[in-house]
Scaffold this motif. Structure first.
Motif, PDB file in Angstrom:
ATOM      1  N   TYR A 190       0.818  -1.209   0.000  1.00  0.00           N
ATOM      2  CA  TYR A 190       0.000   0.000   0.000  1.00  0.00           C
ATOM      3  C   TYR A 190       0.848   1.254   0.000  1.00  0.00           C
ATOM      4  CZ  TYR A 190       0.718   1.437   4.818  1.00  0.00           C
ATOM      5  OH  TYR A 190       1.267   1.902   5.968  1.00  0.00           O
ATOM      6  N   ARG A 243     -12.007  -7.117   3.762  1.00  0.00           N
ATOM      7  CA  ARG A 243     -10.993  -6.375   4.520  1.00  0.00           C
ATOM      8  C   ARG A 243      -9.570  -6.590   4.008  1.00  0.00           C
ATOM      9  NH1 ARG A 243     -11.940  -5.802  10.799  1.00  0.00           N
ATOM     10  NH2 ARG A 243     -10.581  -4.037  10.320  1.00  0.00           N
ATOM     11  N   PRO A 244      -9.138  -7.821   3.708  1.00  0.00           N
ATOM     12  CA  PRO A 244      -7.763  -7.982   3.205  1.00  0.00           C
ATOM     13  C   PRO A 244      -7.518  -7.237   1.882  1.00  0.00           C
ATOM     14  CG  PRO A 244      -8.624 -10.094   3.939  1.00  0.00           C
ATOM     15  CD  PRO A 244      -9.775  -9.122   3.956  1.00  0.00           C
ATOM     16  N   ARG A 275      -7.117  -3.566   2.725  1.00  0.00           N
ATOM     17  CA  ARG A 275      -5.813  -3.369   3.383  1.00  0.00           C
ATOM     18  C   ARG A 275      -4.679  -3.293   2.370  1.00  0.00           C
ATOM     19  NH1 ARG A 275      -7.278  -7.754   7.228  1.00  0.00           N
ATOM     20  NH2 ARG A 275      -8.311  -6.668   8.910  1.00  0.00           N
ATOM     21  N   LYS A 276      -4.751  -4.089   1.314  1.00  0.00           N
ATOM     22  CA  LYS A 276      -3.707  -4.061   0.284  1.00  0.00           C
ATOM     23  C   LYS A 276      -3.632  -2.707  -0.400  1.00  0.00           C
ATOM     24  CE  LYS A 276      -3.900  -8.969  -0.821  1.00  0.00           C
ATOM     25  NZ  LYS A 276      -4.366  -9.954  -1.807  1.00  0.00           N
ATOM     26  N   GLY A 325      -3.615   0.065   3.370  1.00  0.00           N
ATOM     27  CA  GLY A 325      -2.816  -0.277   4.545  1.00  0.00           C
ATOM     28  C   GLY A 325      -3.666  -0.611   5.756  1.00  0.00           C
ATOM     29  N   ASN A 326      -3.025  -1.223   6.742  1.00  0.00           N
ATOM     30  CA  ASN A 326      -3.719  -1.704   7.942  1.00  0.00           C
ATOM     31  C   ASN A 326      -4.335  -0.588   8.775  1.00  0.00           C
ATOM     32  OD1 ASN A 326      -3.175  -4.422   7.444  1.00  0.00           O
ATOM     33  ND2 ASN A 326      -1.221  -4.328   8.535  1.00  0.00           N
ATOM     34  N   ASN A 327      -3.550   0.480   9.014  1.00  0.00           N
ATOM     35  CA  ASN A 327      -4.053   1.550   9.878  1.00  0.00           C
ATOM     36  C   ASN A 327      -5.283   2.232   9.282  1.00  0.00           C
ATOM     37  OD1 ASN A 327      -2.048   1.090  11.772  1.00  0.00           O
ATOM     38  ND2 ASN A 327      -0.682   2.635  10.922  1.00  0.00           N
ATOM     39  N   GLU A 380      -7.313   0.999   6.931  1.00  0.00           N
ATOM     40  CA  GLU A 380      -8.421   0.054   6.820  1.00  0.00           C
ATOM     41  C   GLU A 380      -9.084  -0.157   8.171  1.00  0.00           C
ATOM     42  OE1 GLU A 380     -10.892  -3.333   6.969  1.00  0.00           O
ATOM     43  OE2 GLU A 380      -8.969  -3.256   8.041  1.00  0.00           O
ATOM     44  N   ASN A 381      -8.314  -0.184   9.238  1.00  0.00           N
ATOM     45  CA  ASN A 381      -8.902  -0.329  10.569  1.00  0.00           C
ATOM     46  C   ASN A 381      -9.849   0.831  10.875  1.00  0.00           C
ATOM     47  OD1 ASN A 381      -9.126  -1.669  13.205  1.00  0.00           O
ATOM     48  ND2 ASN A 381      -8.071   0.156  13.967  1.00  0.00           N
TER      49      ASN A 381
END
Length: 187
Positions: A3, A80-81, A84-85, A88-90, A92-93
């Motif tokens: 990402y 969600r995965p 996230r791609k 990014g994780n932050n 997407e959270n």
């Protein structure tokens, strides 16, 4: 590709590929609303991951969209995965927390000590860390103020509700966000 190597233009194109431009929104199409929400967050000086979350904030749908009968993609944990791609994780959270928020439960608690967040998908409850709370409320303010900027009738029709909610955001959201709110609602 991770990402962090995806630029904003490509993140926006990936969002469009999800079909967001096909959905109407309160004051136009969803694509325009998401981009302008993102721009507010950028202009207020938020970190990239918060701005990216603003761009994608409705990708899982929201309680308000559902309540108004606005067509949106139904949330699926399998999405969600893929999101996230792209962001990014932050980011997407934050997108998940924003979309999953039980607003009727959570919003009245803002400004009280230790508000409890409730997930509308699984009914779980938790206290959000201070920085997460700030980021969610910053996205909330950007989302709602974008609607108010694009429609004075929407702003006037919902004035009392926005003032009751956003006055409690003072000291939690950025000064830039709060200043725009005050400028819009004291004019």
């Amino acid at each position: 590709m991770t990402y962090s190597s995806i630029n904003v233009k490509d993140k926006f194109l990936a969002l469009k590929a999800l079909g967001v431009g096909e959905f109407e929104h309160l004051n136009g199409n969803l694509e325009t609303h998401l981009y302008e929400t993102y721009q507010l967050l950028v202009n207020w000086g938020n970190p990239d991951f918060v701005c990216d979350a603003g761009l994608y904030h409705a990708v899982y749908g929201t309680q308000a969209m559902k309540d108004l009968g606005i067509p949106c993609k139904e949330f699926s944990p399998s999405d969600r995965p893929n999101i996230r791609k792209i962001i990014g994780n932050n980011a997407e959270n934050l997108v998940y927390l924003y979309g999953a928020c039980d607003r009727d439960y959570f919003y009245p608690q803002i400004g009280s000590p230790n508000p409890i967040y409730r997930d509308r998908f699984d009914q779980s409850e938790k206290r959000l860390p201070g920085s997460t709370m700030q980021n969610i409320l910053e996205i909330t303010m950007a989302n709602e103020l974008q609607l108010c900027i694009s429609s004075s009738s929407f702003r006037n029709d919902n004035r009392d509700w926005f003032i009751a909610l956003f006055d409690r955001f003072e000291g939690i959201v950025s000064n830039n966000a709060f200043r725009l709110y005050r400028d819009l609602f004291t004019a």
